[in-house]
Write a protein that holds these residues in place. Sequence first.
Motif, short mmCIF file in Angstrom:
data_model
loop_
_atom_site.label_atom_id
_atom_site.label_comp_id
_atom_site.label_asym_id
_atom_site.label_seq_id
_atom_site.Cartn_x
_atom_site.Cartn_y
_atom_site.Cartn_z
N CYS A 202 0.83 -1.21 0.00
CA CYS A 202 0.00 0.00 0.00
C CYS A 202 0.86 1.26 0.00
CB CYS A 202 -0.92 0.00 1.22
SG CYS A 202 -2.27 -1.19 1.16
N SER A 203 1.91 1.26 0.80
CA SER A 203 2.77 2.44 0.90
C SER A 203 3.46 2.73 -0.42
CB SER A 203 3.80 2.25 2.02
OG SER A 203 4.57 3.42 2.20
N ALA A 204 4.06 1.71 -1.02
CA ALA A 204 4.77 1.91 -2.28
C ALA A 204 3.82 2.35 -3.39
CB ALA A 204 5.49 0.62 -2.68
N GLY A 205 2.67 1.71 -3.47
CA GLY A 205 1.70 2.09 -4.49
C GLY A 205 1.19 3.51 -4.30
N GLY A 206 0.95 3.90 -3.05
CA GLY A 206 0.45 5.24 -2.77
C GLY A 206 1.46 6.32 -3.08
N LEU A 207 2.72 6.10 -2.72
CA LEU A 207 3.76 7.09 -3.00
C LEU A 207 3.96 7.26 -4.51
CD1 LEU A 207 6.37 6.07 -0.27
CD2 LEU A 207 4.95 8.13 -0.27
N MET A 208 3.93 6.15 -5.24
CA MET A 208 4.09 6.24 -6.69
C MET A 208 2.91 6.95 -7.33
SD MET A 208 7.01 5.18 -7.58
CE MET A 208 6.75 5.07 -9.35
N LEU A 209 1.71 6.71 -6.83
CA LEU A 209 0.54 7.41 -7.37
C LEU A 209 0.65 8.91 -7.12
CD1 LEU A 209 -2.25 7.44 -8.67
CD2 LEU A 209 -3.24 6.88 -6.43
N ALA A 210 1.09 9.30 -5.92
CA ALA A 210 1.25 10.72 -5.63
C ALA A 210 2.28 11.37 -6.55
CB ALA A 210 1.64 10.91 -4.17
N SER A 211 3.31 10.61 -6.92
CA SER A 211 4.38 11.18 -7.76
C SER A 211 3.91 11.49 -9.17
CB SER A 211 5.56 10.20 -7.83
OG SER A 211 5.27 9.10 -8.68
N THR A 212 2.78 10.91 -9.59
CA THR A 212 2.30 11.15 -10.96
C THR A 212 1.74 12.55 -11.14
OG1 THR A 212 0.09 10.31 -10.45
CG2 THR A 212 1.73 8.71 -11.20
N ASP A 213 1.26 13.17 -10.05
CA ASP A 213 0.66 14.51 -10.11
C ASP A 213 -0.47 14.57 -11.13
OD1 ASP A 213 0.30 17.13 -9.35
OD2 ASP A 213 1.87 17.94 -10.65
N TRP A 214 -1.34 13.58 -11.10
CA TRP A 214 -2.48 13.55 -12.02
C TRP A 214 -3.62 14.46 -11.56
CZ3 TRP A 214 -2.37 7.50 -12.59
CH2 TRP A 214 -1.38 7.17 -13.53
N GLY A 215 -3.46 15.08 -10.43
CA GLY A 215 -4.50 15.94 -9.89
C GLY A 215 -4.57 15.76 -8.39
N LEU A 216 -5.36 16.60 -7.75
CA LEU A 216 -5.46 16.54 -6.30
C LEU A 216 -5.94 15.17 -5.83
CD1 LEU A 216 -5.12 18.26 -3.75
CD2 LEU A 216 -7.49 19.02 -4.02
N TRP A 217 -6.78 14.53 -6.64
CA TRP A 217 -7.29 13.22 -6.26
C TRP A 217 -6.17 12.19 -6.12
CZ3 TRP A 217 -6.43 8.80 -9.02
CH2 TRP A 217 -6.00 8.95 -10.34
N SER A 218 -5.10 12.32 -6.93
CA SER A 218 -4.01 11.35 -6.85
C SER A 218 -3.26 11.46 -5.52
CB SER A 218 -3.05 11.52 -8.03
OG SER A 218 -2.39 12.77 -7.99
N PHE A 219 -3.24 12.65 -4.92
CA PHE A 219 -2.64 12.81 -3.59
C PHE A 219 -3.59 12.30 -2.51
CE2 PHE A 219 -0.44 15.87 -6.24
CZ PHE A 219 0.87 15.70 -5.86
N TYR A 220 -4.88 12.59 -2.67
CA TYR A 220 -5.84 12.09 -1.70
C TYR A 220 -5.84 10.57 -1.64
CZ TYR A 220 -7.96 16.77 -1.33
OH TYR A 220 -8.20 18.09 -1.10
N LEU A 221 -5.82 9.94 -2.82
CA LEU A 221 -5.84 8.48 -2.86
C LEU A 221 -4.47 7.89 -2.55
CD1 LEU A 221 -7.47 5.93 -3.45
CD2 LEU A 221 -6.92 6.20 -5.88
N GLY A 222 -3.39 8.55 -3.04
CA GLY A 222 -2.05 8.01 -2.87
C GLY A 222 -1.48 8.23 -1.48
#
Length: 423
Positions: A99-119
């Motif tokens: 979960c941690s690795a997947g979340g950090l990688m999702l946040a790094s994409t900067d696809w929008g605020l939602w990617s930080f909320y979910l990541g």
Amino acid sequence: MSADSLPKGSAGSLSARGARWNAAGVLFFCFVIGMTGRGLFDSFVVMLRPLDLSHSWSRDELTAIYAIAMTCWGLGAPLAGIIFDRAGARPVYLLGIACSAGGLMLASTDWGLWSFYLGHGVAVGTATALLGTVVQAALVSRWFDRSRSTALGLVHSSMGIGVLLFSPITQLLIDSFGWQGAYRGLTLIGLAVIVPIALFAPWGRFRAGHPEIAAAAAAPREGPRRPNYRSLREALGGWPFWALSWIYGITGMGIYVAITQLVDYFQVLGVPALEAASIYGVAGALAPVGMVAFGVIADRLGMLRAATLSYGLTLVSYAGFLALPEMFSEFVLYGSAVCLGLTLGSRGPMVSSIVSRTFQGPAFGRIYGAILAFGGAGGGLGAWLGGFIHDAAGGHAALFYVGAVVLVAAGSPFVFLSRAAAR
């Protein structure tokens, strides 16, 4: 911790030397995993300012990321307890690092605020619960009886060491690769540290516990004043559950309403970015000292005295931070950070000790996880409330005033819990 505080051997199949090695292994492996998980989680405190400068989001939208993470940390705690009670530590830790690795990688994409909320919010918050306190307390309580508060203080101090190490590491990664590269670098660090331990440490042996402590936990306790809680439903019907949940939840609110924006506050005062992150790291470095020290104080002088001193030092730190705009000095800045650091997480070992003695049994993980859920909810609400108050008040000062009032209310149940423990 002295050798005398490690469990003695029993007349059973486990030798004294084997018991000591197992107890030391529990402390070491839980410490390293907890340190890494918390360091990845709190990297957001350093990420906040570069995210603010590179996006047009409001402050309460940004702090909502941390608020979601704190809330999911709380909601993930019962999940950690359920999995541990049924399958042990290994699947909890493997799910946590995934979960941690997947979340950090999702946040790094900067696809929008939602990617930080979910990541960084949902995934990393849940991961921190899976990598942290529930499994630590469940395993430590199976290997330590005498000086349990001290042992719990030592392993809980991993959170502070995580802040110490990962705050400057995060800032250095940001300076070298930008905040997106920093997220990816943190992902690699987390995988490299946690995956080998989760796969190869002897978690089955650790879960079995010391024979004498396991036998004592399985035996029914006598007397109306010491109910034997065998399920979460039974625990929900007792006042200790709600008193401990109040302490975790309201203390979390009083802490995170202020410290989520502490690095940003220092930079507003003119402190350079790396120094600001390092000061926060200094506070994290002192947290282990405080956790162990307050665990010892609780064991020797009583829970109420330890709690009173702990909350008092936090209030002193808030007063110092409030004074900085009018009388800025390195002494006040670092002195306040020292007072805060010595008390960050210091209530955790005290509460964990009470929980482990009150609810030890087959449902311990689920009960403790449910109590921690209130801590996550309180911390999440505090982090979001801090962003809202910052925007509404136009500055940071109100955060410390609100936090101080909340903390005074948070510690009140210690009076009743300490009296009950003395009976």
